[in-house]
Design an enzyme around this catalytic site. Structure first.
Site, PDB file in Angstrom:
ATOM      1  N   GLY A 193       0.765  -1.142  -0.088  1.00 14.10           N
ATOM      2  CA  GLY A 193      -0.071  -0.028   0.034  1.00 14.10           C
ATOM      3  C   GLY A 193       0.768   1.255   0.031  1.00 14.10           C
ATOM      4  N   GLY A 203       0.619  -5.210   0.907  1.00 15.68           N
ATOM      5  CA  GLY A 203      -0.468  -5.367   0.024  1.00 15.68           C
ATOM      6  C   GLY A 203      -0.360  -5.798  -1.677  1.00 15.68           C
ATOM      7  N   GLU A 243       5.786  -5.035   7.721  1.00 13.92           N
ATOM      8  CA  GLU A 243       5.365  -4.041   8.203  1.00 13.92           C
ATOM      9  C   GLU A 243       5.492  -3.598   9.796  1.00 13.92           C
ATOM     10  OE1 GLU A 243       2.643  -5.591   5.219  1.00 13.92           O
ATOM     11  OE2 GLU A 243       3.625  -6.381   6.804  1.00 13.92           O
ATOM     12  N   ASP A 272      -0.862  -6.923   7.131  1.00 11.25           N
ATOM     13  CA  ASP A 272      -2.355  -7.073   7.103  1.00 11.25           C
ATOM     14  C   ASP A 272      -2.742  -7.582   5.710  1.00 11.25           C
ATOM     15  OD1 ASP A 272      -1.361  -4.677   5.779  1.00 11.25           O
ATOM     16  OD2 ASP A 272      -3.125  -3.719   6.115  1.00 11.25           O
TER      17      ASP A 272
END
Length: 349
Positions: A69, A117, A140, A148
């Site tokens: 992301g 992502g 992350e 995530d």
């Protein structure tokens, strides 16, 4: 069909193949809300179009599928308290869930950098293709965040404790490693990807996952995992449910691998390490990807407002000094029960 080469996502038809190509190579194909919406709409159309046999997702440029992301955009949204980041997570995670249940063969070329992502738009697919250039990671914790996009489901269901290792350390693994641990399906040479895409464009509508697996198998190479020799150590030292115990076990192990792993973990956000470990343990007990995604959403929308995420992004992409000042600064200083309670991730969650 007229294609605007400036569009961040190119949606194409190539024979019976629906293609989605990420087109932000200068930004390592980092995902924005606009890109997620374009991809989600294209996937819905391809799923409903009886003339589409399969879908192929890849990234343009020489460096990889996607670095994840757009964390600068998430940082700016968190600073502005404008809700855009929460909307991004909501729509991105919904797309991840749709990919996992996609009704047609979903092929992802995980060539080059495939992180965060980028893992979310590939590793949930039915056919995950890696190459000798693949560098796969969920990095992350290094920016005060969590693995995530369904990472707490994917990593928690890998064999042994290798998912715990990847989630806490953010370690970058090769394509061969990814196949060996079950995070990818097939290893091919990167110079053969164009030929594979051409072959996929000629599949018949109604083609099955088994048919696509057989087709891809003709291009497969035998993976030689560099991570494999360390799996016994990983399974032993990452088996604990508290980060402090994992660190103590690494110290006691004394191997070169353990020593290097300790050095890597020392640079991660202590709070993110504690939260990530609990999310992975909860993911292991969860019944579905959707359950993990819902939990990730609740956690992610809190974490982006916290000090460590904003400090981690500042150090990584704003000031680029690479020296985040975490609060607390060590795992020993983290009040784990209070932190987990604050995020609704207590042992009874």
């Amino acid at each position: 069909m007229t294609i605007d080469a400036q569009e961040p996502v190119l949606v194409l038809r190539d024979g019976t193949l629906g293609r989605i190509r990420l087109n932000r190579p200068k930004a390592l194909n980092s995902l924005t809300l606009e890109m997620v919406r374009t991809m989600a709409a294209a996937l819905k159309d391809f799923a409903e179009d009886d003339s589409v046999g399969a879908v192929l997702v890849d990234g343009l440029g020489e460096r990889g599928l996607s670095a994840g992301g757009d964390i600068r955009a998430l940082y700016n949204s968190a600073k502005a308290l404008d809700g855009v980041a929460a909307t991004f997570f909501d729509e991105e995670y919904a797309m991840n869930a749709f990919i996992a249940s996609f009704p047609k063969p979903y092929v992802a070329f995980m060539d080059g950098i495939t992180m965060g992502g980028g893992v979310g738009i590939s590793a949930h697919g039915s056919h995950r293709v890696v190459t000798e250039r693949t560098r796969l990671a969920m990095p992350e914790t290094g920016i005060g965040f969590l693995p995530d996009v369904g990472g707490t489901w994917l990593l928690a269901h890998l064999p042994g404790e290798v998912g715990t290792y990847i989630g806490l350390t953010g370690a970058s693994i090769s394509g061969a490693d990814a196949v060996d641990i079950g995070l990818a399906d097939i290893l091919v040479q990167s110079d053969g990807l164009a030929t594979i895409a051409d072959t996929l464009s000629a599949v018949e509508p109604g083609v099955t996952n088994d048919d696509i697996s057989a087709l891809l198998g003709g291009f497969a190479e035998k993976p030689q995992s560099a991570l494999a020799p360390n799996r016994r150590v990983i399974d032993r030292v990452f088996a604990f449910d508290e980060v402090g115990e994992i660190l103590s076990s690494l110290e006691a192990d004394g191997s070169d691998f353990a020593h290097e792993t300790l050095k890597v973990i020392a640079h991660k956000s202590p709070s993110a390490l504690v939260l990530t470990l609990q999310l992975l343990r909860l993911g292991r007990r969860s019944e579905s990807l959707r359950e993990c995604l819902d939990r990730e959403y609740a956690t992610a929308t809190q974490m982006i407002l916290a000090h460590d995420f904003q400090e981690g992004v500042r150090a990584a992409v704003i000031d680029k000094d690479r020296h985040p000042k975490w609060q607390p600064s060590t795992v020993a200083e983290v009040d784990a029960p209070d932190l987990l309670l604050e995020y609704g991730l207590s042992v009874t969650a």
